[in-house]
Enzyme design. Sequence first.
Site, short mmCIF file in Angstrom:
data_model
loop_
_atom_site.label_atom_id
_atom_site.label_comp_id
_atom_site.label_asym_id
_atom_site.label_seq_id
_atom_site.Cartn_x
_atom_site.Cartn_y
_atom_site.Cartn_z
N ASP A 94 0.85 -1.18 0.00
CA ASP A 94 0.00 0.00 0.00
C ASP A 94 0.89 1.24 0.00
O ASP A 94 2.04 1.19 0.48
CB ASP A 94 -0.92 0.02 1.22
CG ASP A 94 -1.92 1.17 1.16
OD1 ASP A 94 -2.75 1.18 0.23
OD2 ASP A 94 -1.88 2.07 2.02
N GLU B 292 0.83 5.75 0.50
CA GLU B 292 0.16 7.01 0.78
C GLU B 292 0.82 8.07 -0.09
O GLU B 292 2.03 7.98 -0.38
CB GLU B 292 0.27 7.39 2.26
CG GLU B 292 -0.38 6.40 3.21
CD GLU B 292 -1.88 6.23 2.98
OE1 GLU B 292 -2.53 7.22 2.58
OE2 GLU B 292 -2.39 5.12 3.19
N HIS C 169 -5.82 4.68 6.46
CA HIS C 169 -5.13 5.59 5.55
C HIS C 169 -3.68 5.81 5.95
O HIS C 169 -3.11 6.86 5.69
CB HIS C 169 -5.87 6.93 5.44
CG HIS C 169 -7.28 6.80 4.94
ND1 HIS C 169 -7.57 6.33 3.68
CD2 HIS C 169 -8.46 7.06 5.54
CE1 HIS C 169 -8.88 6.31 3.52
NE2 HIS C 169 -9.44 6.74 4.62
N ASP D 269 -3.14 -0.50 6.56
CA ASP D 269 -3.96 -0.93 5.42
C ASP D 269 -3.42 -2.21 4.79
O ASP D 269 -4.20 -3.06 4.32
CB ASP D 269 -4.01 0.19 4.37
CG ASP D 269 -4.93 1.33 4.78
OD1 ASP D 269 -5.61 1.20 5.83
OD2 ASP D 269 -4.96 2.36 4.07
#
Length: 284
Positions: free
Chosen positions: A88, A90, A241, A246
């Site tokens: 994942d 960000e 988030h 995540d």
Amino acid sequence: MSLVLRFNLLRNNIWSSYPVRFLKQLAGFSYEKLLQPGNYEKRHFTTKLTETASWHKTDSASCIPAISPLWLRQTSEHDQPATILVFDIETTGFLHADHRIIEFALRDLSGGMNCTFETLINPERNVPRYAAEANNITTELVCRPDVPRFSDLLPILLAYVQSRQAPGKPVLWVAHNAKQFDVPFVIQEFERCSAQVPADWLFVDSLCLARKLKKSDGNIGLLNLKALGEHYGVSSEGPSHRAMPDVQALCDILPKITLGLKLTCDGLMSEARKFYDFRKVSRM
């Protein structure tokens, strides 16, 4: 000494103070000061690893169990056809040439020592307020000389993945909404470094899998990670988030989805080949 070996030696000595070091904001820094080009020395793409301990970590102190192989049972007796990494990211915003990755995390489903990897990334631009409010990653946190740019991270990431990869087998990367978000962002960062995504890296989008399952399971509602976690009774540790929480949530949800689809590991590989040509980046 090989790059992978040097990385393996380094990751056993990563600072235990990492969470404190990178979850504190530096008082007295203005956005303007942080973003002045003169604050960053020009660092060329390098495989030198001696400066990485202060900004990334692996789970070298623990041995994480593998995800149960029952949900990826083989249709034949050959070995697992790929190393499966759930990941994942960000970012500073939606997919666009002006936006950058600011955090990256992954977990190898085979488990064991050092099966996770996570780091903050210096985007060399400000983090918009709306993005910082969503993931609690501020400009002050990442726009610092001691936080790596993606070009600094890339050789370390490649070495780490190689250290987890089974000889002669591809690497299968799984992310939620990978097709529209995670994979194009990663490719965009590779291109900024004049680097190519390795040809033996394949990608699969768990959101696409969830959409397929919803057609046969009317009880499934929304398909974001939070809603799927609630549907399957999967609790998430850590703030949403953020990249690693995540990743951990998807690691728990993915077995439920593949079981519902009766999807073997071979079937997952087939999904990766069909759903996305990862060399094509969306242009905006």
